[in-house]
Design an enzyme around this catalytic site. Structure first.
Site, PDB file in Angstrom:
ATOM      1  CB  SER A  96      -9.334  31.475  45.306  1.00 33.50           C
ATOM      2  OG  SER A  96      -9.979  30.495  44.578  1.00 33.50           O
TER       3      SER A  96
ATOM      4  CG  HIS B  23      -5.848  29.005  42.097  1.00 35.95           C
ATOM      5  ND1 HIS B  23      -6.587  28.244  42.979  1.00 35.95           N
ATOM      6  CD2 HIS B  23      -6.550  30.149  41.939  1.00 35.95           C
ATOM      7  CE1 HIS B  23      -7.674  28.902  43.325  1.00 35.95           C
ATOM      8  NE2 HIS B  23      -7.675  30.061  42.716  1.00 35.95           N
TER       9      HIS B  23
ATOM     10  CG  ASP C  30      -5.300  25.529  44.776  1.00 41.23           C
ATOM     11  OD1 ASP C  30      -4.301  26.269  44.804  1.00 41.23           O
ATOM     12  OD2 ASP C  30      -6.248  25.705  43.988  1.00 41.23           O
TER      13      ASP C  30
END
Ligand code: ARG
Ligand code: ASP
Length: 718
Positions: free
Chosen positions: A653, A85, A221
């Site tokens: 992240s 992402h 991810d």
């Protein structure tokens, strides 16, 4: 008696919330506060191994990826890994219906196949320094705020200039503890960062927005990039002569995995948290701002999803926009829920009572702080909501045609000046044409029309009369309050939904064009909203925010005196931090306990060809059916994700998740639903960060993508 009760409440509060897992610590200060506790929890390295200016250390393998994520080096050839992402914008940028890397994934099988990304940077921290004394040099408490801020700004400028003199580094200086402390960061920014690979979305975004912010999770991810440098290993703009960057340090990848109770450290760039705000702030969010903004986004998403499901080209165009809108939307919902379950407002209020009792008795200079806060939040709440709503209307994925038209303001300013700077005008035109092309690459007019109508109705219903822009006179007058009729007119008459027309308009822009613009309804729509914001909202917002900044600074200092035994960590501010904790499952609700890890079995359980988010790729099914897991097998399956108690937030992240030896065991990518209120209040029982297990990453790269050659450049620990 009351005093004793209050003190007791405060003590209980502290006990529950000053736990090992909570906190985002400054790497330079571990030695002072945390390293012993980290070692007690199992960490085998020293503070100097984590952060040092004298030797290569863990911090040298951590980067800011792009503008808002973290990434880490996993080879001595500049290979970095971050989240899918986080690389999503780049993967989408290179995707088309013919080369749909979002759907099919992408792997460069040789360096020549790696894809160049305009504007993508990677930032290394070279060193940091506490510069509080120098920033505050020459200021005192009796000064007027403006004077004080002026001196601080001058000092900051001087410190930054000096720090990077005669180097290619960049200096960043940030306030900590709401302006009670300041740190300087000297960074090195690389500009040639190429896409190496990404799994298909059915892996990298498996579970999509349905599973986002949730545990149990099965999202692969991750994506991989490579940093390129010039022949001296220095940053350089893209050139085919650039070579892979040689980092001072890269993380060994461990295949040893995790067990419950294991030490974990997350080393990355958390964006913002609000741990020390008064209860009024929580009231503002939970009662007013979050609910209203959640509603607007619910509507936007419903429209977008419908259009995207109907047309694969629209699905690609709006993929990143949809993910962005959905992400905060879902977090706000979780945040409200979490704060409510934690009884956060009451907890804060109890704390504040204790604080007030203390202040009255021992620090009367702080005794009026909470009353002052109360007065500011009373008015600020409405302005803050209006600001948030305004952003949703146009600038933040709102009415796109109006947003594009608003970009013409820069040209208007140039052409309204007494003398036209032709060179600047040409440069601006070129830049605008470029952004117009990017705009239309991801634009679908019917979708924009429907969202525009919805937003215009919602604004009118939800925002008070004083903030209604002039365009509503037109809507309610000429169009007899029929928003759809107005929207038809807007899109029929404006040039801003047609790429060729906009480009022609920009290229041929002259003083005469100002008149055309003044007649364009999309331009006028933007102007109408922007002027309400500029004239009525922004000045007040600025005033309240500056008052709050002063109060926050005082309240932070006061809390540190009130709880003089507590070790405080500063709120996140997108600077490098260490969070440490342990791998641990949790009780989600009555009778529901979640284990600390997920496996490939769960992916197969979720498999459902009828649901877009749960379509397992054929190749993965084949590996599963053949149990072709190689060295990534554990107990007959492959581990996928795990949860731990590290305190993280947006920006974390892509952060490396390290084990006791400092080896890479996972990539942080999310938090569990029950704990997303951790930006405001941490609950050790339920706040969990979600990481991707490195064994799953290597399994996908090796077995599914067939890009096993990448493993050759990694340092793998079996
Ligand atoms: N919730 C994660 C974070 O805040 C992941 C977001 C991206 N994924 C998505 N489905 N929108 O960034
Ligand atoms: N998913 C978030 C990010 O993109 C991480 C989080 O909020 O926990 O940084």
């Amino acid at each position: 008696m009351k005093r004793i009760v209050l003190t007791l409440v405060a003590a209980l509060f502290l006990q529950t919330f000053a736990r090992a897992d909570e906190g985002m610590w400054i790497p330079m200060l571990l030695k002072k506060y945390n390293i012993e506790q980290m070692q007690e929890m199992g960490f085998k390295l020293t503070a100097e191994d984590v952060y040092s200016v004298n030797q290569a250390c863990l911090k040298d393998a951590v980067v800011i990826f792009g503008r808002g994520c973290t990434g880490e080096l996993i080879s001595d050839k500049g290979l970095i890994v971050t989240n899918h992402h986080c690389g999503y914008g780049q993967i989408q940028y290179h995707s088309s219906v013919e080369h749909d890397y979002l759907t099919n994934g992408f792997w460069a099988m040789s360096p020549e196949e790696e894809l160049v990304n305009p504007d993508l940077t990677v930032t290394f921290l070279k060193r940091m320094e506490d510069v509080t004394a120098r920033v505050l040099d020459g200021v005192n408490d009796d000064m007027k705020v403006e004077e004080r801020n002026k001196i601080i700004a001058q000092n900051i400028k001087a410190i930054k200039e000096e720090a990077i003199k005669d180097t290619h580094y960049k200096a960043v200086l940030k306030p900590f503890f709401q302006g009670n402390q300041y740190f300087l960061f000297v960074n090195e920014v690389f500009k040639d960062v190429r896409l190496v690979g990404a799994p298909p979305s059915a892996i990298g975004k498996f579970g999509g927005d349905t599973d986002n912010w949730m545990w149990p999770r099965h999202t692969g991810d991750f994506s991989m990039f490579r940093i390129y440098a010039d022949k001296d290993n220095k940053p350089a703009a893209y050139s085919k002569d650039n070579v892979p960057y040689k980092p001072a340090k890269h993380f060994p990848v461990s295949l040893k995995g995790v067990n419950e109770g294991d030490f974990t450290m997350v080393f990355g760039y958390p964006g913002s948290t609000y741990q020390y705000v008064p209860s009024y702030h929580l009231e503002m969010l939970t009662e007013t701002v979050n609910p209203k903004l959640i509603d607007v986004r619910t509507e936007k998403l419903a429209i977008m999803n419908r259009f995207q499901e109907a047309d694969p080209a629209v699905r690609i165009k709006y993929a990143a926009k949809n993910a962005r809108i959905s992400n905060s939307w879902k977090r706000w919902i979780g945040e409200n829920r979490g704060l409510e379950i934690l009884d956060a407002i009451n907890k804060k209020q109890a704390y504040e009572e204790g604080f007030m009792a203390w202040a009255k008795a021992e620090a009367p200079e702080y005794a009026d702080l909470l009353d002052k806060y109360k007065a500011v939040y009373k008015d600020y709440t409405n302005y803050n909501l209006t600001y948030g709503y305004y952003r949703e209307m146009i600038p933040s994925n709102g009415i796109e045609i109006a947003n594009l038209a608003g970009k013409m303001e820069a040209l208007v300013a140039l052409y309204k000046a007494d003398e036209l700077n032709a060179e600047a005008a040409q440069k601006l035109k070129d830049g605008l044409v470029k952004s117009v092309k990017l705009f239309f690459k991801d634009y679908y007019q019917p979708l924009d029309m429907e969202i525009s109508a919805k937003l215009l109705s919602m604004y009118a219903e939800n925002i008070e009369a004083t903030f209604q822009p002039g365009v509503y006179n037109l809507i309610n007058g000429k169009f007899k309050s029929d928003v759809n009729k107005y929207v038809d007119y807007l899109f029929a008459k404006s040039i801003f939904d047609e790429e060729a027309k906009v480009i022609e308009f920009i290229n041929g822009f002259s003083a005469k064009s100002l008149k055309t613009l003044e007649k364009d309804p999309a331009y006028l729509l933007n102007k109408s909203f922007a002027s309400v914001y500029g004239d009525k909202v922004y000045p007040q917002l600025k005033k309240y925010r500056s008052e709050l900044a002063d109060l926050d600074k005082a309240y932070m200092a006061a809390q540190m005196k009130y709880e003089s035994d507590r070790i405080f960590y500063p709120d996140a501010n997108f600077t490098l931090r260490v969070s440490y904790g342990q791998v641990k499952g949790y009780t989600a609700r009555d009778a529901v306990y979640y284990k600390h890890y997920t496996t490939l079995e769960g992916i197969m359980e979720k498999d459902n060809p009828d649901i877009y988010d749960y379509r397992v790729p054929a190749k993965l099914k084949e590996l599963y059916n053949n149990k072709d897991y190689g060295r990534y097998e554990v107990d007959g399956t492959v581990p996928v994700c795990f949860v731990a108690t590290n305190h993280t937030t947006g920006g974390n992240s892509g952060s490396p998740v390290l084990n006791a030896e400092g080896h890479l065991i996972g990539i942080n990518f999310d938090r569990a639903w029950e704990g997303v209120m951790s930006d405001l209040m941490f609950n050790p029982e339920q706040c969990r960060n979600i990481s991707l297990d490195m064994r799953y990453v290597l399994f996908i790269v090796d077995k599914m993508a067939g890009a096993g050659y990448l493993l050759d450049e990694m340092t793998i620990i079996e």
